[in-house]
Design an enzyme around this catalytic site. Structure first.
Site, mmCIF file in Angstrom:
data_model
loop_
_atom_site.group_PDB
_atom_site.id
_atom_site.type_symbol
_atom_site.label_atom_id
_atom_site.label_comp_id
_atom_site.label_asym_id
_atom_site.label_seq_id
_atom_site.Cartn_x
_atom_site.Cartn_y
_atom_site.Cartn_z
ATOM 1 C CG HIS A 1 -3.766 -2.279 3.085
ATOM 2 N ND1 HIS A 1 -3.142 -3.047 2.134
ATOM 3 C CD2 HIS A 1 -4.682 -1.536 2.415
ATOM 4 C CE1 HIS A 1 -3.632 -2.755 0.932
ATOM 5 N NE2 HIS A 1 -4.574 -1.853 1.084
ATOM 6 C CD GLU B 1 -4.621 -3.540 -2.464
ATOM 7 O OE1 GLU B 1 -4.050 -4.209 -1.586
ATOM 8 O OE2 GLU B 1 -5.243 -2.484 -2.228
ATOM 9 C CG HIS C 1 -9.618 -2.679 -0.222
ATOM 10 N ND1 HIS C 1 -9.185 -2.838 1.085
ATOM 11 C CD2 HIS C 1 -8.562 -2.170 -0.903
ATOM 12 C CE1 HIS C 1 -7.921 -2.453 1.166
ATOM 13 N NE2 HIS C 1 -7.528 -2.039 -0.026
ATOM 14 C CG HIS D 1 -6.595 2.372 1.754
ATOM 15 N ND1 HIS D 1 -6.054 2.964 0.642
ATOM 16 C CD2 HIS D 1 -6.579 1.031 1.511
ATOM 17 C CE1 HIS D 1 -5.713 2.029 -0.245
ATOM 18 N NE2 HIS D 1 -6.031 0.851 0.268
#
Length: 264
Positions: free
Chosen positions: A194, A105, A124, A126
């Site tokens: 996500h 990603e 990023h 989760h």
């Protein structure tokens, strides 16, 4: 000195040199070692705070080649060191992979840096606190001052609306561009089913926002569970509080950094 002593001294020197990391090999041209350390520290901090586990990543814009960015090889955040940081081009491709695995990603970072010249760091996660807000109609709003940056809004990006049924991963530039578009000029974007992405002018700010996005989400869920109306920060309160946070967040960074260094 006897010939044996000279041989022993040379052998010990050779052993020490072979065991010591080479700063020349580990460095990236045009990048201060301190920035590599910040990326690694941010990764370990978010793991220590429970915002990431085996997955998630922190990046920074290349300071002398702003079209490129810096991010670790594919490794769990808690294990990242400065020596794991790699350089990527504007399309998210490694400049010199050296047979190292890279994050699938990475296109999240590539496309945000293209779209947002004001952004110098991207995170990023989760985040377990945030995910419920990514799949409900309840917007994430600033409940208290440390999360004041949410006052600008936290849009939800739904990969399925543009790309149909996928594995939910940002695995190419087209998907990354869609995510960057949804982020717009905000500090946070939620990813349906996500996680989320936070951005900032420096690694410290992006990490700060990633952590307090998660904390605010958990507190907001608790407040909503009380069954009464929730009072959020007004737009003016959020703007004023965020201004203060941007000045004093180094206090949190120094503490977090100390904790992950002690734990090494």
């Amino acid at each position: 000195m006897s010939s044996f002593s000279r041989f022993a001294a040379l052998a010990v020197t050779a052993l020490l040199l072979s065991a010591a990391p080479s700063r020349a090999e580990d460095s990236i041209p045009g990048v201060p070692r301190e920035l590599l350390e910040d990326i690694a520290t941010g990764s370990r901090v978010l793991a220590d705070l429970g915002v990431v586990d085996a997955f998630g990543h922190v990046s920074a814009r290349h300071p002398t080649n702003p079209r490129h960015f810096l991010m670790a090889r594919s490794i769990a955040p808690a294990q990242v060191t400065a020596n794991d940081i790699m350089e990527f081009d504007e399309n998210g491709e490694p400049v010199d992979a050296k047979n190292r695995a890279v994050f699938l990603e990475r296109f999240i970072h590539a496309e945000i840096y293209k779209a947002r010249p004001d952004v110098n760091a991207v995170v990023h996660t989760h985040s377990p606190g945030v995910v419920p807000f990514s799949v409900s109609r309840t917007p994430l709003k600033p409940l208290y001052h440390n999360a004041a940056f949410l006052g600008d809004g936290a849009p939800v990006w739904d990969i399925g609306k543009e790309f149909g049924a996928t594995d939910m991963l940002v695995r190419n530039n087209a998907i990354g561009r869609s995510l960057a578009s949804a982020l717009g000029d905000k500090s946070v974007v939620l990813m349906r089913g996500h996680g989320d992405v936070t951005v900032g002018p420096a690694v410290q700010a992006a990490v700060f926002r990633a952590y307090y996005t998660d904390v605010n989400a958990k507190l907001q869920a608790q407040a909503l569970g009380l069954g009464s109306d929730v009072t959020y920060l007004s737009a003016e309160e959020a703007a004023k509080a965020d201004g203060v946070n941007m000045v004093i967040m180094d206090r949190a960074w120094v503490l977090w950094k100390q904790k992950v260094q002690i734990g090494k």
